[in-house]
Scaffold this active site. Structure first.
Site, short mmCIF file in Angstrom:
data_model
loop_
_atom_site.label_atom_id
_atom_site.label_comp_id
_atom_site.label_asym_id
_atom_site.label_seq_id
_atom_site.Cartn_x
_atom_site.Cartn_y
_atom_site.Cartn_z
N ARG A 149 37.76 7.65 5.07
CA ARG A 149 37.77 6.69 6.19
C ARG A 149 36.67 5.65 5.92
O ARG A 149 35.58 6.02 5.47
CB ARG A 149 37.52 7.38 7.54
CG ARG A 149 38.74 8.15 8.05
CD ARG A 149 38.58 8.59 9.49
NE ARG A 149 38.93 7.55 10.44
CZ ARG A 149 38.71 7.66 11.77
NH1 ARG A 149 38.15 8.73 12.26
NH2 ARG A 149 39.06 6.67 12.57
N ASP A 201 29.92 3.86 15.27
CA ASP A 201 30.30 4.26 13.91
C ASP A 201 29.43 3.59 12.84
O ASP A 201 29.29 4.09 11.74
CB ASP A 201 31.76 3.94 13.66
CG ASP A 201 32.62 4.85 14.50
OD1 ASP A 201 32.86 4.52 15.67
OD2 ASP A 201 33.00 5.93 14.00
N ASN A 216 32.24 0.20 17.06
CA ASN A 216 32.64 1.44 17.72
C ASN A 216 34.14 1.36 18.00
O ASN A 216 34.80 0.36 17.67
CB ASN A 216 31.83 1.66 19.02
CG ASN A 216 32.02 3.06 19.58
OD1 ASN A 216 31.97 4.05 18.83
ND2 ASN A 216 32.27 3.19 20.86
O1 MRU Z 1 38.37 7.16 15.28
P1 MRU Z 1 37.29 8.09 15.76
O2 MRU Z 1 37.75 9.04 16.80
O3 MRU Z 1 36.58 8.76 14.61
O4 MRU Z 1 36.22 7.12 16.45
C1 MRU Z 1 35.08 7.69 17.00
C2 MRU Z 1 34.20 6.72 17.69
O5 MRU Z 1 34.46 5.54 17.72
C3 MRU Z 1 32.93 7.26 18.29
O6 MRU Z 1 32.56 6.55 19.43
C4 MRU Z 1 31.80 7.14 17.25
O7 MRU Z 1 32.18 7.73 16.04
C5 MRU Z 1 30.54 7.75 17.72
S1 MRU Z 1 30.63 9.51 17.72
C6 MRU Z 1 29.12 10.13 18.12
#
Ligand code: MRU
Length: 352
Positions: free
Chosen positions: A95, A243, A253
Site C-alpha cells: 500500500r 497516514d 488521512n
Molecule cells: O484505508 P485505511 O483503513 O488503512 O485508512 C486508515 C486511516 O485513514 C486512518 O485514519 C489512519 O491510518 C490512522 S490509523 C491510527
C-alpha cells in the site's frame, strides 16, 4: 469473545510461530484471526485490508520481514539476503500512502544491517525480537499521545471522528480513539460521533464496534451529516488519525477528512490530528507530494456483493485526501501537542 483485553483489542498477535491478524474485512459480523507465515502472505493481508490503519500496517510489515527471515534461516548468507530483499520489496509494494509501512521496513533494515556478519538464524531471531519491539512501542506511544490529547477535550465533549484510528488501526489503544479512551480513563464523560466513512465503512464497521466494546457512547452518522450536526452546535471537537504528515504539517488521512476539516473551520470547531512521530515524513515538504492510493471501482459502485451503481459508469476511488496544515488546530504526538503546525514546529519534534 476471543482477542479482547478489557476495552482494548489485540489487532495483531504472535502465536505458535506465526503472525495472526484480525480479519477487519468481516468485522463486526465475524471476529476471526487469519494466520500468516511469510512476507508475501502479510503483504497480501495489507493489500486486501485484512489489516489496515497506518501503525497496524507498519507492525504487520515488521512481522512480515521477521517471518520471511525465519523461513529462510537455514540458507547460506547470500541466498538469505536475496530472499530478505524480495520480502522488503513485496511488503513495500503493498500500500502506498501510510508512511508507517516504510518507516517499519527502514527500521527492520537498519536492525539487520547492524548484524551483517551474523548467521542467518541469529539475524532471524533478532528481527523477530525487533518486530515484537515495534508492536509494544506502538502501544506505549499511543498511550502517551492519548494522555496529551485527553487534556485538550473538555468534560462532556462530543467528539467527531472519521474512519477508524482506534486499537484496530494500531497495535492497541489507538491514536484518535486512543485520545478518547485516555480522556474517558481520566474520568471525563466523552461521547463519540462516528462518520460512517464511505466507501469502505471503517467508521460504521470498526469505530462503532470498538466504541461499543469499550462502552463509550457512540452515535453513527453517514458522512454527509457532519456539517448539519456542526451547524446545530452538536460537535465540540474533531479528532482524527493520519497516514502521513508532510514536513509542513499537511495531513493525509482517509478520504473525506479534508471535507470534515473545512466544515470544522467554518464552525470554529477545533480539528485535532493524533499523530505518532512514525507517521511524519520529513522527506516530503508538503502534502502535494504524498502518494494517494486509488482503489478498485467496486468499492464505490456498491459494497461487497451488492452493487447498486449503473453498470459501466466511470468511477474515481482515491482512498485518502490531504488536509492543509492551516486547517489543523494541533497535531497530538507522543512528544506533546504541536499547535498550528508549521515546518519549523514539525521539524523541532525530531532530534537534530
Ligand atoms: O484505508 P485505511 O483503513 O488503512 O485508512 C486508515 C486511516 O485513514 C486512518 O485514519 C489512519 O491510518 C490512522 S490509523 C491510527
Amino acid at each position: 469473545m476471543a482477542g479482547i483485553i478489557g476495552s482494548d483489542v489485540e489487532t495483531l498477535r504472535w502465536k505458535n510461530g506465526r503472525l495472526e491478524m484480525i480479519d477487519q474485512r468481516v468485522l463486526p459480523a465475524r471476529f476471526e484471526y487469519i494466520s500468516y507465515d511469510s512476507a508475501a502472505g502479510v503483504a497480501d493481508g495489507i493489500r486486501s485490508m485484512v489489516v489496515r490503519g497506518a501503525p497496524a500496517i507498519g507492525c504487520a510489515a515488521a512481522y512480515g520481514v521477521a517471518l520471511e527471515a525465519l523461513q529462510l534461516r537455514d540458507l547460506g548468507p547470500e541466498a538469505f539476503r536475496d530472499g530478505i530483499e524480495k520480502a522488503f520489496e513485496v511488503l513495500a509494494g503493498s500500500r502506498p500512502t501510510a508512511v508507517n509501512l516504510f518507516w517499519a521496513l527502514e527500521h527492520m533494515r537498519t536492525r539487520m544491517d547492524t548484524m551483517s556478519v551474523s548467521a542467518p538464524s541469529q539475524i532471524a531471531a533478532k528481527l523477530l525480537e525487533e518486530a515484537h519491539a515495534v508492536l509494544s512501542k506502538d502501544i506505549r506511544i499511543n498511550r502517551t499521545l492519548g494522555t496529551f490529547g485527553a487534556d485538550l477535550l473538555s468534560d462532556g465533549a462530543r467528539v467527531l471522528t472519521h474512519c477508524n484510528a482506534g486499537a484496530l488501526a494500531t497495535a492497541g489503544h489507538g491514536t484518535a480513539l486512543g485520545v478518547i479512551r485516555s480522556a474517558v480513563a481520566s474520568g471525563k464523560k466523552i461521547s463519540v460521533v462516528a462518520d460512517e466513512t464511505r466507501p469502505f465503512l471503517q467508521g460504521a464497521r470498526l469505530t462503532a464496534w470498538e466504541m461499543v466494546q469499550a462502552k463509550i457512547p457512540v452515535t453513527l452518522i453517514s458522512d454527509n451529516m457532519a456539517g448539519h450536526l456542526m451547524s446545530r452546535g452538536e460537535i465540540d471537537a474533531v479528532v482524527v488519525g493520519t497516514d502521513r504528515v508532510a514536513a509542513n504539517g499537511d495531513v493525509a488521512n482517509k478520504i473525506g477528512t479534508y471535507m470534515v476539516a473545512v466544515l470544522a473551520r467554518r464552525h470554529e470547531i477545533p480539528f485535532y490530528v493524533a499523530c505518532p512521530l512514525s507517521t511524519i515524513d520529513l522527506g516530503i515538504a508538503d502534502g502535494s507530494a504524498i502518494p494517494i492510493e486509488e482503489r478498485a471501482a467496486d468499492e464505490v459502485t456498491g459494497y461487497r456483493d451488492c452493487q447498486w451503481a449503473a453498470p459501466g459508469v466511470s468511477v474515481r476511488n482515491p482512498a485518502f485526501d490531504v488536509t492543509p496544515a492551516e486547517l489543523v488546530t494541533a497535531l497530538i504526538t507522543e512528544k506533546g501537542v504541536v499547535k498550528q503546525p508549521t515546518t519549523d514546529r514539525v521539524v523541532a519534534l525530531f532530534p537534530s
